[in-house]
Motif scaffolding. Structure first.
Motif, mmCIF file in Angstrom:
data_model
loop_
_atom_site.group_PDB
_atom_site.id
_atom_site.type_symbol
_atom_site.label_atom_id
_atom_site.label_comp_id
_atom_site.label_asym_id
_atom_site.label_seq_id
_atom_site.Cartn_x
_atom_site.Cartn_y
_atom_site.Cartn_z
ATOM 1 N N TYR A 130 0.833 -1.202 0.000
ATOM 2 C CA TYR A 130 0.000 0.000 0.000
ATOM 3 C C TYR A 130 0.874 1.262 0.000
ATOM 4 C CZ TYR A 130 -3.142 3.544 2.064
ATOM 5 O OH TYR A 130 -3.863 4.693 2.332
ATOM 6 N N LYS A 131 0.715 2.084 -1.023
ATOM 7 C CA LYS A 131 1.442 3.356 -1.161
ATOM 8 C C LYS A 131 2.965 3.184 -1.120
ATOM 9 C CE LYS A 131 -2.105 6.564 0.403
ATOM 10 N NZ LYS A 131 -2.378 7.809 1.154
ATOM 11 N N ALA A 132 3.447 2.010 -1.470
ATOM 12 C CA ALA A 132 4.885 1.728 -1.351
ATOM 13 C C ALA A 132 5.739 2.740 -2.101
ATOM 14 C CB ALA A 132 5.191 0.318 -1.833
ATOM 15 N N TYR A 133 5.305 3.146 -3.313
ATOM 16 C CA TYR A 133 6.092 4.081 -4.135
ATOM 17 C C TYR A 133 5.305 5.343 -4.483
ATOM 18 C CZ TYR A 133 8.648 -0.273 -4.681
ATOM 19 O OH TYR A 133 9.317 -1.446 -4.439
ATOM 20 N N GLU A 134 4.307 5.660 -3.710
ATOM 21 C CA GLU A 134 3.502 6.843 -4.038
ATOM 22 C C GLU A 134 4.361 8.101 -4.036
ATOM 23 O OE1 GLU A 134 -0.572 9.254 -2.824
ATOM 24 O OE2 GLU A 134 -0.156 7.328 -1.881
ATOM 25 N N ASN A 135 4.146 8.920 -5.074
ATOM 26 C CA ASN A 135 4.870 10.195 -5.256
ATOM 27 C C ASN A 135 6.372 10.027 -5.455
ATOM 28 O OD1 ASN A 135 2.589 11.795 -5.179
ATOM 29 N ND2 ASN A 135 2.729 12.208 -2.991
ATOM 30 N N CYS A 136 6.805 8.853 -5.883
ATOM 31 C CA CYS A 136 8.204 8.683 -6.311
ATOM 32 C C CYS A 136 8.261 9.181 -7.750
ATOM 33 C CB CYS A 136 8.627 7.219 -6.186
ATOM 34 S SG CYS A 136 8.738 6.635 -4.489
ATOM 35 N N ARG A 137 8.379 10.470 -7.906
ATOM 36 C CA ARG A 137 8.146 11.120 -9.194
ATOM 37 C C ARG A 137 9.180 10.792 -10.256
ATOM 38 N NH1 ARG A 137 6.585 17.025 -6.565
ATOM 39 N NH2 ARG A 137 4.773 16.271 -5.396
ATOM 40 N N ASN A 138 10.358 10.317 -9.836
ATOM 41 C CA ASN A 138 11.397 9.985 -10.808
ATOM 42 C C ASN A 138 11.562 8.490 -11.023
ATOM 43 O OD1 ASN A 138 12.656 12.557 -11.728
ATOM 44 N ND2 ASN A 138 12.942 12.872 -9.539
ATOM 45 N N LEU A 139 10.681 7.720 -10.431
ATOM 46 C CA LEU A 139 10.749 6.269 -10.599
ATOM 47 C C LEU A 139 10.531 5.899 -12.060
ATOM 48 C CD1 LEU A 139 10.987 3.710 -8.718
ATOM 49 C CD2 LEU A 139 8.511 3.523 -8.929
ATOM 50 N N THR A 140 11.452 5.087 -12.597
ATOM 51 C CA THR A 140 11.340 4.704 -14.007
ATOM 52 C C THR A 140 11.195 3.195 -14.194
ATOM 53 O OG1 THR A 140 13.756 4.684 -14.206
ATOM 54 C CG2 THR A 140 12.611 6.703 -14.848
ATOM 55 N N GLY A 141 11.460 2.425 -13.158
ATOM 56 C CA GLY A 141 11.350 0.973 -13.278
ATOM 57 C C GLY A 141 10.437 0.409 -12.209
ATOM 58 N N SER A 142 9.889 -0.745 -12.478
ATOM 59 C CA SER A 142 8.980 -1.363 -11.515
ATOM 60 C C SER A 142 9.673 -2.492 -10.767
ATOM 61 C CB SER A 142 7.744 -1.908 -12.231
ATOM 62 O OG SER A 142 8.112 -2.909 -13.148
ATOM 63 N N PRO A 143 9.268 -2.739 -9.532
ATOM 64 C CA PRO A 143 9.879 -3.807 -8.743
ATOM 65 C C PRO A 143 9.387 -5.182 -9.173
ATOM 66 C CG PRO A 143 8.094 -2.807 -7.536
ATOM 67 C CD PRO A 143 8.232 -2.030 -8.802
ATOM 68 N N VAL A 144 10.127 -6.188 -8.800
ATOM 69 C CA VAL A 144 9.675 -7.564 -8.973
ATOM 70 C C VAL A 144 9.180 -8.031 -7.615
ATOM 71 C CG1 VAL A 144 10.333 -9.910 -9.563
ATOM 72 C CG2 VAL A 144 11.339 -7.982 -10.795
ATOM 73 N N MET A 155 -0.072 1.927 -5.093
ATOM 74 C CA MET A 155 1.319 1.482 -5.145
ATOM 75 C C MET A 155 2.203 2.416 -5.977
ATOM 76 S SD MET A 155 2.631 -2.319 -6.166
ATOM 77 C CE MET A 155 4.353 -2.758 -6.316
ATOM 78 N N PHE A 156 1.717 2.811 -7.173
ATOM 79 C CA PHE A 156 2.488 3.699 -8.051
ATOM 80 C C PHE A 156 1.828 5.068 -8.200
ATOM 81 C CE2 PHE A 156 3.408 -0.652 -9.632
ATOM 82 C CZ PHE A 156 4.770 -0.677 -9.426
ATOM 83 N N CYS A 157 0.907 5.393 -7.351
ATOM 84 C CA CYS A 157 0.170 6.650 -7.450
ATOM 85 C C CYS A 157 1.135 7.844 -7.450
ATOM 86 C CB CYS A 157 -0.799 6.760 -6.280
ATOM 87 S SG CYS A 157 -1.754 8.293 -6.247
ATOM 88 N N GLY A 158 0.983 8.729 -8.442
ATOM 89 C CA GLY A 158 1.811 9.929 -8.487
ATOM 90 C C GLY A 158 3.209 9.728 -9.028
ATOM 91 N N CYS A 159 3.500 8.545 -9.570
ATOM 92 C CA CYS A 159 4.816 8.309 -10.197
ATOM 93 C C CYS A 159 4.761 8.896 -11.604
ATOM 94 C CB CYS A 159 5.140 6.813 -10.217
ATOM 95 S SG CYS A 159 5.347 6.099 -8.580
ATOM 96 N N SER A 160 4.915 10.196 -11.678
ATOM 97 C CA SER A 160 4.579 10.934 -12.892
ATOM 98 C C SER A 160 5.570 10.762 -14.037
ATOM 99 C CB SER A 160 4.435 12.430 -12.566
ATOM 100 O OG SER A 160 5.587 12.914 -11.919
ATOM 101 N N LYS A 161 6.758 10.174 -13.787
ATOM 102 C CA LYS A 161 7.718 9.978 -14.876
ATOM 103 C C LYS A 161 7.691 8.567 -15.446
ATOM 104 C CE LYS A 161 10.987 13.718 -14.268
ATOM 105 N NZ LYS A 161 12.406 14.111 -14.195
ATOM 106 N N LEU A 162 6.881 7.722 -14.878
ATOM 107 C CA LEU A 162 6.751 6.380 -15.438
ATOM 108 C C LEU A 162 6.092 6.476 -16.804
ATOM 109 C CD1 LEU A 162 5.517 4.101 -12.494
ATOM 110 C CD2 LEU A 162 7.679 3.912 -13.728
ATOM 111 N N THR A 163 6.783 5.997 -17.821
ATOM 112 C CA THR A 163 6.211 6.013 -19.171
ATOM 113 C C THR A 163 5.699 4.642 -19.580
ATOM 114 O OG1 THR A 163 8.405 5.644 -20.141
ATOM 115 C CG2 THR A 163 7.652 7.935 -19.915
ATOM 116 N N GLU A 164 6.351 3.603 -19.081
ATOM 117 C CA GLU A 164 5.891 2.251 -19.385
ATOM 118 C C GLU A 164 6.191 1.337 -18.204
ATOM 119 O OE1 GLU A 164 9.707 0.492 -21.828
ATOM 120 O OE2 GLU A 164 8.102 1.456 -22.982
ATOM 121 N N LEU A 165 5.325 0.379 -18.029
ATOM 122 C CA LEU A 165 5.491 -0.586 -16.945
ATOM 123 C C LEU A 165 5.246 -1.980 -17.485
ATOM 124 C CD1 LEU A 165 3.727 0.894 -13.753
ATOM 125 C CD2 LEU A 165 6.112 0.195 -13.959
ATOM 126 N N ASP A 166 6.229 -2.840 -17.319
ATOM 127 C CA ASP A 166 6.071 -4.234 -17.678
ATOM 128 C C ASP A 166 5.853 -5.030 -16.394
ATOM 129 O OD1 ASP A 166 6.111 -6.818 -18.541
ATOM 130 O OD2 ASP A 166 8.064 -6.719 -19.521
#
Length: 199
Positions: A130-144, A155-166
């Motif tokens: 829950y909210k683990a990465y919220e507002n991590c605005r420069n996050l570009t990769g997703s965790p495994v 979980m990724f709410c507000g990660c505004s620089k994420l362009t793609e998530l696999d």
């Protein structure tokens, strides 16, 4: 006005809130291996930088570095940590992060870590993201993440620089809450949810 790095005795087991609001503390103490509880230990110690070291027997790191916004690298901690609720909450300069294999709770773990770019791999035992990465605005990769996660809301709410998530490697068979998982991911254009099980 406490500065420097105090030394703690070998018999100490709980460091709950020990140095909370010691704004001028610049180095984290060297503590014995018997410490298990680091609840809010350095809460709002905004002078601490670098990567603090914590003992191998620590199990609780809830809020340990909450508000230590000058920390750039996450501590080296043992694999006994299970609780990382809000561990690096508002550590806005944190760039590198790591978590142990036995963590079960990562809720709010990296909330508002605005300079975190890569997300750490999560152990197989994590159940709460829950909210683990919220507002991590420069996050570009997703965790495994492991297949025991039940809560991925915000979980990724507000990660505004994420362009793609696999997220094709995600096992969501046990997830019960995905509300607002990608809310305000304003740059997200590609999302692979091919493995998502929402049945």
């Amino acid at each position: 006005n406490l500065t420097g790095s105090p030394v703690c005795g070998d018999k100490v087991t709980s460091m709950s809130t020990t140095y909370a609001n010691c704004y001028n503390l610049t180095g984290s103490p060297v503590c014995g291996d018997n410490v298990t509880n680091m609840l809010n230990t350095y809460h709002s110690c905004s002078g601490i930088t670098g990567s603090p070291v914590c003992g191998d027997n620590v199990t609780t790191m809830s809020g340990t570095y909450n508000g230590c916004y000058n920390i750039t690298g996450s501590p080296v901690c043992g694999n006994n940590v299970t609780n990382m609720y809000g561990t690096y909450y508002n550590c806005t300069n944190l760039q590198i992060a790591a978590c142990g294999d036995n963590v079960t709770d990562m809720s709010n773990a990296y909330y508002n870590c605005q300079n975190l770019t890569g997300s750490p791999a999560c152990g197989e035992n994590v159940t709460n993201m829950y909210k683990a990465y919220e507002n991590c605005r420069n996050l570009t990769g997703s965790p495994v993440c492991g297949n025991n996660v039940t809560n991925m809301s915000y979980m990724f709410c507000g990660c505004s620089k994420l362009t793609e998530l696999d997220l094709s490697a995600f096992d969501t068979s046990n997830v019960t809450n995905m509300s607002y998982m990608f809310a305000n991911c304003t740059s997200l254009t590609s999302l692979d949810l091919s493995s998502f099980d929402t049945s």
